[in-house]
Design an enzyme around this catalytic site. Sequence first.
Site, mmCIF file in Angstrom:
data_model
loop_
_atom_site.group_PDB
_atom_site.id
_atom_site.type_symbol
_atom_site.label_atom_id
_atom_site.label_comp_id
_atom_site.label_asym_id
_atom_site.label_seq_id
_atom_site.Cartn_x
_atom_site.Cartn_y
_atom_site.Cartn_z
ATOM 1 N N LYS A 234 0.835 -1.209 0.000
ATOM 2 C CA LYS A 234 0.000 0.000 0.000
ATOM 3 C C LYS A 234 0.864 1.251 0.000
ATOM 4 O O LYS A 234 0.663 2.173 -0.799
ATOM 5 C CB LYS A 234 -0.928 -0.022 1.199
ATOM 6 C CG LYS A 234 -2.025 1.027 1.174
ATOM 7 C CD LYS A 234 -3.000 0.814 2.330
ATOM 8 C CE LYS A 234 -3.718 -0.523 2.196
ATOM 9 N NZ LYS A 234 -4.616 -0.819 3.318
ATOM 10 N N ARG B 226 -3.613 2.972 8.493
ATOM 11 C CA ARG B 226 -3.963 1.773 7.736
ATOM 12 C C ARG B 226 -2.763 0.837 7.631
ATOM 13 O O ARG B 226 -1.626 1.277 7.474
ATOM 14 C CB ARG B 226 -4.453 2.146 6.332
ATOM 15 C CG ARG B 226 -5.560 3.173 6.307
ATOM 16 C CD ARG B 226 -5.965 3.550 4.899
ATOM 17 N NE ARG B 226 -6.717 2.495 4.242
ATOM 18 C CZ ARG B 226 -6.978 2.484 2.935
ATOM 19 N NH1 ARG B 226 -6.524 3.441 2.145
ATOM 20 N NH2 ARG B 226 -7.684 1.499 2.411
ATOM 21 N N GLY C 80 -8.431 -7.193 4.230
ATOM 22 C CA GLY C 80 -9.277 -7.292 5.410
ATOM 23 C C GLY C 80 -8.676 -8.043 6.572
ATOM 24 O O GLY C 80 -9.311 -8.171 7.613
ATOM 25 N N MET D 105 -5.822 -7.368 8.302
ATOM 26 C CA MET D 105 -5.209 -6.534 9.334
ATOM 27 C C MET D 105 -6.040 -5.276 9.533
ATOM 28 O O MET D 105 -7.053 -5.076 8.875
ATOM 29 C CB MET D 105 -3.762 -6.231 8.969
ATOM 30 C CG MET D 105 -2.875 -7.464 9.039
ATOM 31 S SD MET D 105 -1.168 -7.135 8.615
ATOM 32 C CE MET D 105 -1.307 -6.640 6.910
ATOM 33 N N ARG E 112 -3.133 -1.345 -6.518
ATOM 34 C CA ARG E 112 -2.296 -2.545 -6.437
ATOM 35 C C ARG E 112 -2.618 -3.400 -7.650
ATOM 36 O O ARG E 112 -3.678 -3.243 -8.272
ATOM 37 C CB ARG E 112 -2.559 -3.320 -5.155
ATOM 38 C CG ARG E 112 -3.994 -3.780 -4.994
ATOM 39 C CD ARG E 112 -4.284 -4.299 -3.599
ATOM 40 N NE ARG E 112 -5.717 -4.559 -3.416
ATOM 41 C CZ ARG E 112 -6.284 -4.727 -2.231
ATOM 42 N NH1 ARG E 112 -5.567 -4.657 -1.137
ATOM 43 N NH2 ARG E 112 -7.574 -4.966 -2.138
ATOM 44 N N HIS F 203 -15.598 -7.886 0.867
ATOM 45 C CA HIS F 203 -14.631 -8.784 1.507
ATOM 46 C C HIS F 203 -14.756 -10.208 0.971
ATOM 47 O O HIS F 203 -13.774 -10.858 0.615
ATOM 48 C CB HIS F 203 -14.834 -8.760 3.029
ATOM 49 C CG HIS F 203 -14.003 -9.757 3.768
ATOM 50 N ND1 HIS F 203 -14.449 -11.037 4.063
ATOM 51 C CD2 HIS F 203 -12.742 -9.676 4.255
ATOM 52 C CE1 HIS F 203 -13.497 -11.681 4.701
ATOM 53 N NE2 HIS F 203 -12.454 -10.887 4.843
ATOM 54 N N SER G 2 15.248 -42.449 -10.529
ATOM 55 C CA SER G 2 13.953 -41.781 -10.397
ATOM 56 C C SER G 2 13.712 -41.605 -8.901
ATOM 57 O O SER G 2 13.699 -42.577 -8.148
ATOM 58 C CB SER G 2 12.826 -42.601 -11.020
ATOM 59 O OG SER G 2 11.588 -41.931 -10.862
ATOM 60 N N THR H 133 9.828 -39.538 -4.152
ATOM 61 C CA THR H 133 9.809 -38.557 -3.054
ATOM 62 C C THR H 133 8.712 -38.829 -2.033
ATOM 63 O O THR H 133 8.766 -38.287 -0.924
ATOM 64 C CB THR H 133 9.672 -37.127 -3.606
ATOM 65 O OG1 THR H 133 8.542 -37.058 -4.495
ATOM 66 C CG2 THR H 133 10.931 -36.718 -4.348
ATOM 67 N N ASP I 7 8.082 -41.901 -0.605
ATOM 68 C CA ASP I 7 8.767 -42.721 0.397
ATOM 69 C C ASP I 7 9.969 -41.995 0.992
ATOM 70 O O ASP I 7 10.273 -42.153 2.184
ATOM 71 C CB ASP I 7 9.217 -44.051 -0.212
ATOM 72 C CG ASP I 7 8.142 -45.130 -0.069
ATOM 73 O OD1 ASP I 7 7.131 -44.862 0.599
ATOM 74 O OD2 ASP I 7 8.317 -46.219 -0.631
ATOM 75 N N CYS J 23 9.216 -39.389 -9.553
ATOM 76 C CA CYS J 23 7.917 -40.005 -9.835
ATOM 77 C C CYS J 23 6.980 -39.974 -8.637
ATOM 78 O O CYS J 23 5.910 -40.571 -8.661
ATOM 79 C CB CYS J 23 8.088 -41.443 -10.321
ATOM 80 S SG CYS J 23 8.950 -42.523 -9.163
ATOM 81 N N TYR K 193 13.291 -34.897 -15.985
ATOM 82 C CA TYR K 193 11.838 -34.959 -16.140
ATOM 83 C C TYR K 193 11.156 -35.075 -14.788
ATOM 84 O O TYR K 193 11.770 -35.440 -13.785
ATOM 85 C CB TYR K 193 11.425 -36.132 -17.047
ATOM 86 C CG TYR K 193 11.657 -37.497 -16.457
ATOM 87 C CD1 TYR K 193 10.696 -38.112 -15.639
ATOM 88 C CD2 TYR K 193 12.833 -38.201 -16.699
ATOM 89 C CE1 TYR K 193 10.916 -39.373 -15.085
ATOM 90 C CE2 TYR K 193 13.060 -39.451 -16.161
ATOM 91 C CZ TYR K 193 12.096 -40.035 -15.345
ATOM 92 O OH TYR K 193 12.306 -41.269 -14.786
#
Length: 914
Positions: A37, A106, A115, A117, A351, A467, A798, A801, A803, A866, A886
């Site tokens: 702001k 403000r 809205g 804060m 903004r 809002h 490969s 992620t 496990d 994967c 990939y």
Amino acid sequence: MSENKDLHVVTPAPEGQKFVYDFTEGNRNLKDLLGGKGANLAEMTNLGLPVPPGFTITTEACKVYLDSGEAPEALRAEVSAHLDALEQKMGKKLGQADNPLLVSVRSGAKFSMPGMMDTVLNIGLSDKSVTGLAKQAGGDERFAWDSYRRLIQMFGKTVLGVDGELFEEALEQAKAAKKVKVDTDLEAADLKKLVRKFKKIVSDEAGRDFPQDPREQMDLAINAVFDSWNTDRAKLYRRQERIPGDLGTAVNICSMVFGNLGPDSGTGVAFTRDPASGHQGVYGDYLQNAQGEDVVAGIRNTVPLADLENIDKASYDQLMQIMETLETHYKDLCDIEFTIERGQLWMLQTRVGKRTAGAAFRIATQLVDQGLIDEAEALQRVNGAQLAQLMFPRFDDEAKTEKLGRGIAASPGAAVGKAVFDSYTAVKWSRSGEKVILIRRETNPDDLDGMIAAEGILTSRGGKTSHAAVVARGMGKTCVCGAEEIEVDTKRRRMTAPGGIVVEEGDVVSIDGSTGKVYLGEVPVVPSPVVEYFEGRMHAGADDADELVAAVHRIMAYADRVRRLRVRANADNAEDALRARRFGAQGIGLCRTEHMFLGERRELVERLILADTDDEREQALGALLPLQKADFIELFESMDGLPVTVRLLDPPLHEFLPDITELSVRVALAESRKDANENDLRLLQAVHKLHEQNPMLGLRGVRLGLVIPGLFAMQVRAIAEATAHRKNAKGDPRAEIMIPLVGTVQELEIVREEADQVIAEVEAATGTNLKLTIGTMIELPRAALTAGQIAEAAQFFSFGTNDLTQTVWGFSRDDVEASFFTAYLEKGIFGVSPFETIDRDGVGALVRSAVEAGRATRPDLKLGVCGEHGGDPESVHFFHEVGLDYVSCSPFRIPVARLEAGRAAAQSSGSDSR
């Protein structure tokens, strides 16, 4: 309740640090310091636009306050100096009895938090200065007392922690006593009485009188804004939007201009384009004789911005000119707040505006066509989360419906759920698995948790800038606002539609955020036009849906041109593979062969497990081989010319056996009847033998291949023979064999030696050069830490992620997500679940280390991922950064991964060029 601290403090500031900036000193690039702001008020001041004079207290001052509980020592003196300069510029002093300067206080963080804060208007009014304000306004006592009651109400609630409902009830009583419906019909005498009542509420509830010293008002309001950074609603919003919690908020002190001076005054919010659709035109809301909070609070229904041309043409024309200036300057949709004070237009904020997913894609391509941005920038203006929203279903236009009413289409989507009338119920029912629609007269920041829990939001008041609308658009939630013909009764927990139709809490309703229509009951949905486009069933044309598809097509085409990461699919059968290919998959990164052993084939696996002799085992494997081969032939055909990574059997074998408790009961009952089944007895023995306390860390993956003779060899043979079959049929199969759950290179070497032998046998038997590659999943910490050794035996990695996250964190995913993840998210331990977005510091560090070590050993090592992280937008950027080749994800997420891979490449290219 906020503590009554003033700014007389002793916290020292770093030498030379500046905590306050005049609007003439900043610019839009100082958002970290001045908040969004403040930075944009400074930018508009620099552009010569009509901005009321003022100054900004920096986010650094807020951080000191939040860290120490006190404002920095230098702040009071800096505020005093800037206030003196402001008073000289305005020709009046803060709260001066006969000629008062009033200011607004403000909030304004770096990232928009609408809205969430606090704001306090009309600071400087008191029992003495209210008469001076009336004099300034040409003797308009009604205006002065209305402004005073607003200050006491906002200050009491925001600064002193008084329940806002007490003020609302008093206001409603005053209107009832006067027999009027809106507050603008209250006269000066009514407002004087209301002020006295408001002051008594403050005294009774806060334990102190409303402060009459204007500087005390301002200092307390500044501290209250600082404190509002850490309110529950602000923290919840930051978690939802992934905004860091250590940024703090700036505070903007701005000389007041008044929209509540009569019919020639007013306040409004404008957009340079429609934030719901992206279409160009005149969009926004205007409210005569009102202050800014009246618009966003939705307490009175606004008129469309276009009506301002008839109300005040001079201000309208000036506003249109300013809007064009701002959009050209910012090169984006701008969200603008303005006030007209007796025919004088003032700009209070601008903004880059929040927008719906569809609007984001449309606006990005429009700005390219207008020459304001290039394709690379257009790609940065959209994201994968928005694209995913566009792939959600929409209501079927052909379905029979019972319409309840219509409001303003504030945020698109098709939402169906049970009607609830407060946030507490929305959260409670949602956690019980119910889909709900939150229905309110208007929402306020305290409704945030209910808005997050709900499928959609419906309000009877407010417009596109209320809002509810602004927050819903930011979250991608379906929202219909301002459905005036529907009467919402929150106390009786019901709403009444025209014709006397009553909807009680728990009744199902459907809301259409694209049209504003509200229906009774569940309305059927149909596929999104964007999904139809990806499926190849829709092409760009002239109507609204086709226009959106055209915008998506253009941006996706550019993303595909610039991305380095290829995108594969997790698919286990030909049907999923073909769909993934239509969605743009460049191969299969994970085919889970365990999914091929379900249904009728489970019996064959049981025979394998129960085998007591080599002959029995060979018979079971022999029966499985042709089934596996047929599966692979079909899969390779659907992905002809593209790589298909086949993971050998991974889960514990007990998953293919009956539940131990059920089987034990069955055997016990049979024995009591003296008709025991020999097969059941053998099966029970096998289940007991294979039973593990923690099966995910037990006999699975590569361990199965080493313990069950011939199991992996059978699968490799099926892959090899299917590959030979497709090659002989003039196909182009590109199979890759992946060994799961390897923790040491020795495991991989043993399995690979057996696999190489089987492949050589098939090549000799078929006279075909198969060119099969063999690699492994990196899904254990030890595998990641010894990746350099493992790369000696692997042609590709490969990263599994899912496990890897479980083993790094010591989490059992199915258990922890249901037990304590909610608490971890609420307490801020997680910003987001590590199973949703990759944990860069822990799991990510292991991935990065394994990439570097693996490539050091084998420079041509192919690398992919994967786990489901492969389709998560933020995770895709990480995988681009660390150099994977990939990502692989479920078919529906492929377009999202393609888009984010393009965005990641464009961002890194932009960084390199800078």
